[in-house]
Scaffold this motif. Sequence first.
Motif, mmCIF file in Angstrom:
data_model
loop_
_atom_site.group_PDB
_atom_site.id
_atom_site.type_symbol
_atom_site.label_atom_id
_atom_site.label_comp_id
_atom_site.label_asym_id
_atom_site.label_seq_id
_atom_site.Cartn_x
_atom_site.Cartn_y
_atom_site.Cartn_z
ATOM 1 N N UNK A 107 -18.712 -44.199 -47.161
ATOM 2 C CA UNK A 107 -18.136 -45.056 -46.117
ATOM 3 C C UNK A 107 -17.122 -44.278 -45.277
ATOM 4 N N UNK A 108 -16.294 -43.468 -45.921
ATOM 5 C CA UNK A 108 -15.324 -42.650 -45.175
ATOM 6 C C UNK A 108 -16.045 -41.682 -44.250
ATOM 7 N N UNK A 109 -17.121 -41.074 -44.723
ATOM 8 C CA UNK A 109 -17.895 -40.156 -43.886
ATOM 9 C C UNK A 109 -18.474 -40.893 -42.678
ATOM 10 N N UNK A 114 -20.006 -40.824 -38.354
ATOM 11 C CA UNK A 114 -21.182 -41.616 -38.021
ATOM 12 C C UNK A 114 -22.379 -41.406 -38.924
ATOM 13 N N UNK A 115 -22.238 -40.655 -39.999
ATOM 14 C CA UNK A 115 -23.317 -40.595 -40.992
ATOM 15 C C UNK A 115 -22.706 -40.574 -42.390
ATOM 16 N N UNK A 116 -23.549 -40.855 -43.379
ATOM 17 C CA UNK A 116 -23.097 -41.029 -44.752
ATOM 18 C C UNK A 116 -22.804 -39.710 -45.469
ATOM 19 N N UNK A 121 -17.814 -35.634 -49.830
ATOM 20 C CA UNK A 121 -17.702 -34.428 -50.668
ATOM 21 C C UNK A 121 -18.818 -34.307 -51.701
ATOM 22 N N UNK A 122 -19.382 -35.410 -52.157
ATOM 23 C CA UNK A 122 -20.490 -35.325 -53.108
ATOM 24 C C UNK A 122 -21.708 -34.675 -52.453
ATOM 25 N N UNK A 123 -22.006 -35.064 -51.232
ATOM 26 C CA UNK A 123 -23.150 -34.476 -50.527
ATOM 27 C C UNK A 123 -22.861 -33.041 -50.105
ATOM 28 N N UNK A 124 -21.646 -32.781 -49.686
ATOM 29 C CA UNK A 124 -21.301 -31.416 -49.282
ATOM 30 C C UNK A 124 -21.411 -30.462 -50.462
ATOM 31 N N UNK A 152 -12.668 -29.482 -42.023
ATOM 32 C CA UNK A 152 -12.281 -29.000 -43.350
ATOM 33 C C UNK A 152 -13.305 -28.040 -43.909
ATOM 34 N N UNK A 153 -12.843 -27.055 -44.674
ATOM 35 C CA UNK A 153 -13.781 -26.104 -45.262
ATOM 36 C C UNK A 153 -14.606 -26.781 -46.335
ATOM 37 N N UNK A 154 -15.694 -26.182 -46.660
ATOM 38 C CA UNK A 154 -16.545 -26.706 -47.731
ATOM 39 C C UNK A 154 -17.974 -26.307 -47.495
ATOM 40 N N UNK A 155 -18.803 -26.546 -48.485
ATOM 41 C CA UNK A 155 -20.220 -26.204 -48.327
ATOM 42 C C UNK A 155 -20.836 -26.961 -47.171
ATOM 43 N N UNK A 156 -21.650 -26.295 -46.410
ATOM 44 C CA UNK A 156 -22.293 -26.938 -45.261
ATOM 45 C C UNK A 156 -23.528 -27.682 -45.694
#
Length: 156
Positions: A107-109, A114-116, A121-124, A152-156
């Motif tokens: 929901x935050x994403x 505009x997408x889930x 962070x779970x999907x990233x 923010x940094x993180x896996x793409x």
Amino acid sequence: MKPSYRLRQVANALNLSTALGLLLAVTAARGPRGVRRGPDGLLVAGGYRPPFPVASVFTVGNVVLLRGDASRLADGSRLMRHEARHATQYAWCLGLPMIPLYGVCAAASMLLCGDWASFNPFERRAGLADGGYERRPLRPFLRRLGGGAPEPPGPA
């Protein structure tokens, strides 16, 4: 099987997330005959019918559920590796608490871009591209509020 996959399998059995995944496979998919062994201690169940969640493939514990035929999800595919990472996330989140945590992050994403998936962070951490997701930027008004701050940094 690698010890880490065996540990994930045991953790998800103890935390009841795999039991929930199997319950979904039996009641909402093609039943126990539709469940096959996948790689690294995972189970794959095809024929999931309910409209929620909207994803065509999703994981609960060590059970990967998908709409359509389970044989279309190849064991070594990028998508299977993505779903395996979600199984590991269930183990780290102590099982069933992952479901509401994932929902809040999704929901935050959605609010942020505009997408889930893009800011979930779970999907990233599972690998957006491996899951078939395209990384989207923050909504324009949020980019302006941030003064053009980088994402923010993180896996793409």
